[in-house]
Design a protein around this motif. Structure first.
Motif, PDB file in Angstrom:
ATOM      1  N   UNK A   1      20.460  53.057 -43.019  1.00  0.00           N
ATOM      2  CA  UNK A   1      21.425  53.109 -44.102  1.00  0.00           C
ATOM      3  C   UNK A   1      22.176  54.545 -44.280  1.00  0.00           C
ATOM      4  N   UNK A   2      22.283  55.274 -43.098  1.00  0.00           N
ATOM      5  CA  UNK A   2      23.029  56.432 -42.979  1.00  0.00           C
ATOM      6  C   UNK A   2      24.370  56.179 -42.043  1.00  0.00           C
ATOM      7  N   UNK A   3      24.404  54.799 -41.714  1.00  0.00           N
ATOM      8  CA  UNK A   3      25.537  54.368 -40.513  1.00  0.00           C
ATOM      9  C   UNK A   3      24.953  54.748 -39.151  1.00  0.00           C
ATOM     10  N   UNK A   4      23.945  55.184 -38.958  1.00  0.00           N
ATOM     11  CA  UNK A   4      23.537  55.800 -37.592  1.00  0.00           C
ATOM     12  C   UNK A   4      22.387  54.503 -36.935  1.00  0.00           C
ATOM     13  N   UNK A   5      21.682  54.997 -36.184  1.00  0.00           N
ATOM     14  CA  UNK A   5      20.609  54.149 -35.511  1.00  0.00           C
ATOM     15  C   UNK A   5      19.431  54.811 -35.367  1.00  0.00           C
ATOM     16  N   UNK A   6      18.341  54.086 -35.442  1.00  0.00           N
ATOM     17  CA  UNK A   6      16.946  54.780 -35.461  1.00  0.00           C
ATOM     18  C   UNK A   6      16.315  53.997 -34.016  1.00  0.00           C
ATOM     19  N   UNK A   7      15.625  54.966 -33.118  1.00  0.00           N
ATOM     20  CA  UNK A   7      14.944  54.410 -32.140  1.00  0.00           C
ATOM     21  C   UNK A   7      13.556  53.763 -32.125  1.00  0.00           C
ATOM     22  N   UNK A   8      13.424  52.513 -31.780  1.00  0.00           N
ATOM     23  CA  UNK A   8      12.182  51.812 -31.794  1.00  0.00           C
ATOM     24  C   UNK A   8      11.723  51.289 -30.243  1.00  0.00           C
ATOM     25  N   UNK A   9      10.519  51.044 -30.204  1.00  0.00           N
ATOM     26  CA  UNK A   9      10.049  50.423 -28.718  1.00  0.00           C
ATOM     27  C   UNK A   9       9.130  49.241 -29.269  1.00  0.00           C
ATOM     28  N   UNK A  10       9.528  48.122 -28.689  1.00  0.00           N
ATOM     29  CA  UNK A  10       8.934  46.715 -28.951  1.00  0.00           C
ATOM     30  C   UNK A  10       8.439  46.024 -27.795  1.00  0.00           C
ATOM     31  N   UNK A  11       7.545  45.213 -28.043  1.00  0.00           N
ATOM     32  CA  UNK A  11       6.708  44.590 -26.641  1.00  0.00           C
ATOM     33  C   UNK A  11       7.388  43.084 -26.421  1.00  0.00           C
ATOM     34  N   UNK A  12       7.932  42.785 -25.258  1.00  0.00           N
ATOM     35  CA  UNK A  12       8.124  41.505 -25.021  1.00  0.00           C
ATOM     36  C   UNK A  12       7.345  40.876 -23.958  1.00  0.00           C
ATOM     37  N   UNK A  13       7.236  39.391 -24.013  1.00  0.00           N
ATOM     38  CA  UNK A  13       6.776  38.750 -23.197  1.00  0.00           C
ATOM     39  C   UNK A  13       7.799  37.865 -22.663  1.00  0.00           C
ATOM     40  N   UNK A  14       7.969  37.847 -21.211  1.00  0.00           N
ATOM     41  CA  UNK A  14       8.917  36.979 -20.543  1.00  0.00           C
ATOM     42  C   UNK A  14      10.263  36.954 -21.438  1.00  0.00           C
ATOM     43  N   UNK A  15      10.851  38.160 -21.759  1.00  0.00           N
ATOM     44  CA  UNK A  15      12.073  38.357 -22.556  1.00  0.00           C
ATOM     45  C   UNK A  15      11.927  37.968 -23.994  1.00  0.00           C
ATOM     46  N   UNK A  16      11.054  37.496 -24.444  1.00  0.00           N
ATOM     47  CA  UNK A  16      10.649  37.021 -25.968  1.00  0.00           C
ATOM     48  C   UNK A  16       9.885  38.117 -26.506  1.00  0.00           C
ATOM     49  N   UNK A  17      10.096  38.304 -27.844  1.00  0.00           N
ATOM     50  CA  UNK A  17       9.433  39.444 -28.596  1.00  0.00           C
ATOM     51  C   UNK A  17       8.115  38.825 -29.052  1.00  0.00           C
ATOM     52  N   UNK A  18       6.964  39.614 -28.940  1.00  0.00           N
ATOM     53  CA  UNK A  18       5.662  39.391 -29.344  1.00  0.00           C
ATOM     54  C   UNK A  18       5.546  39.684 -30.934  1.00  0.00           C
ATOM     55  N   UNK A  19       5.732  38.764 -31.838  1.00  0.00           N
ATOM     56  CA  UNK A  19       6.166  39.110 -33.253  1.00  0.00           C
ATOM     57  C   UNK A  19       5.030  39.798 -33.925  1.00  0.00           C
TER      58      UNK A  19
END
Length: 382
Positions: free
Chosen positions: A20-38
């Motif tokens: 909400x400050x106009x910037x970005x926040x860093x996150x790391x997520x898990x993917x399987x065969x290029x699809x996110x594991x929700x």
């Protein structure tokens, strides 16, 4: 020609989410065969709320678990306690985990193995309350959990997260690699020995900032403009995974040791000035690479750079490099303040903790000064 399935289809990918400050926040997520594991990513996102670096750790711990299950042809929502047991043996002994007689020493430490199991248990504890899987469990503990958390369905995951981690690890029957970083505090003589072993003013300045209670990522993130040579203070632009979009979260560090400002000033006037002159450019980071023929010349010092410098210095001082960590300066600062009788609440504010809870892990209970000061504080309340 037949298509072979990948051995490890799950991977961790970095993401930048707008804030909400106009910037970005860093996150790391898990993917399987290029699809996110929700489901996994929802849990990781929750863990990233207070500290992005915590979310990153959980992401890598869970992706290793998912790839292990994949090789066993099991989906994460089908996992049971025997899968955890098998994973524990796999982490500890690798290919030897199927042997009936284990005569090798594991290459993993107890703390690393425990962290991996706790991450898995944490996910399934969360998963049980958020995802509907109709596998009835009739244990008393599971029923109490469901009632306490208002869960409307029964799940099978209690068998994973209700078992104490030490029962899973069964440490008496495992020959785990000894945990490193045994050198938790430095004496004043050891500090001086380290300072004498560094080749550059830059390295001496970084070391002194760590001995002022700073974390290594905080020290290396300092911008040149954030150093106040008159007030003898600095302010980091990164801390525990948070970047400078969260600048209001970062504390200002006031120096307690005169040597800190002396080394920073000498570094700015000599080594850093030489780099700016050679590049004919203004440098934003405070601490930069000084090797002229290196591709990173003039760029910010990284954790890996400093880690190598510290291990080399430790060896010169006569300390086993595997027994020292970048946190040793921060630990030493906290211990010194305790020995001086500083109030724990003031120490909490100095080092940037949300509570006093971590203090016990940094306290050297063998110190007579700490014990004496604690007794005097108790007597003062009588």
């Amino acid at each position: 020609m037949t298509n072979r399935q990948p051995v490890s289809p799950h991977e961790v990918k970095e993401a930048l989410l707008p804030n909400d400050k106009g910037g970005y926040v860093q996150r790391w997520y898990v993917y399987r065969d290029c699809l996110p594991v929700n489901a996994i990513n929802q849990f990781i996102h929750k863990k990233s709320g207070r500290s992005p670096s915590t979310g990153k750790t959980y992401a890598y711990d869970l992706v290793a678990w998912l790839n292990f299950l994949y090789r066993r042809k099991t989906e994460y929502h089908e996992a049971t306690l025997p899968d955890i047991e098998a994973y524990k043996d796999y982490l500890a002994y690798g290919l030897y985990c199927n042997s009936s007689v284990l005569k090798i020493t594991s290459e993993i430490t107890y703390s690393t193995l425990k962290r991996a199991i706790i991450a898995i248990q944490g996910f399934y504890r969360w998963f049980a309350g958020h995802v509907e899987v109709f596998v009835p469990v009739h244990t008393s503990a599971q029923r109490k959990f469901n009632a306490r958390n208002k869960v409307k369905h029964s799940f099978m995951y209690g068998q994973i997260y209700e078992v104490h981690v030490d029962e899973i690890l069964d440490i008496e029957n495992m020959r785990l690699k000894p945990s490193g970083y045994k050198k938790h505090w430095l004496t004043e003589a050891e500090k001086k020995a380290f300072l004498d072993s560094f080749h550059t003013e830059r390295d001496k300045a970084i070391f002194m900032l760590l001995c002022e209670g700073m974390r290594i990522d905080e020290a290396l993130s300092i911008k040149y403009s954030a150093y106040d040579s008159d007030d003898l203070t600095v302010k980091p632009s990164r801390s525990k995974g948070y970047t400078d979009e969260y600048e209001d979260k970062f504390r200002i560090i006031a120096f307690h040791d005169q040597r800190t400002s002396e080394y920073i000033d000498r570094y700015i006037q000599t080594e850093r000035a030489d780099v700016e002159t050679a590049l004919d450019d203004y440098l934003v980071p405070m601490f930069v690479n000084l090797k002229k023929h290196d591709v990173s010349y003039g760029k910010a010092v990284t954790y890996r750079n400093w880690w190598g410098v510290l291990k080399t210095a430790a060896k010169k001082v006569g300390i086993d490099p595997t027994e020292i960590a970048t946190h040793v300066g921060r630990r030493s600062f906290i211990q010194e303040k305790l020995e001086e009788g500083e109030d724990p609440e003031i120490i909490r504010q100095m080092v940037g903790w949300a509570s006093q809870k971590p203090l016990d892990a940094y306290r050297d209970t063998r110190s007579k000064k700490v014990i004496k000061n604690a007794a005097e504080r108790r007597r003062s309340r009588w």
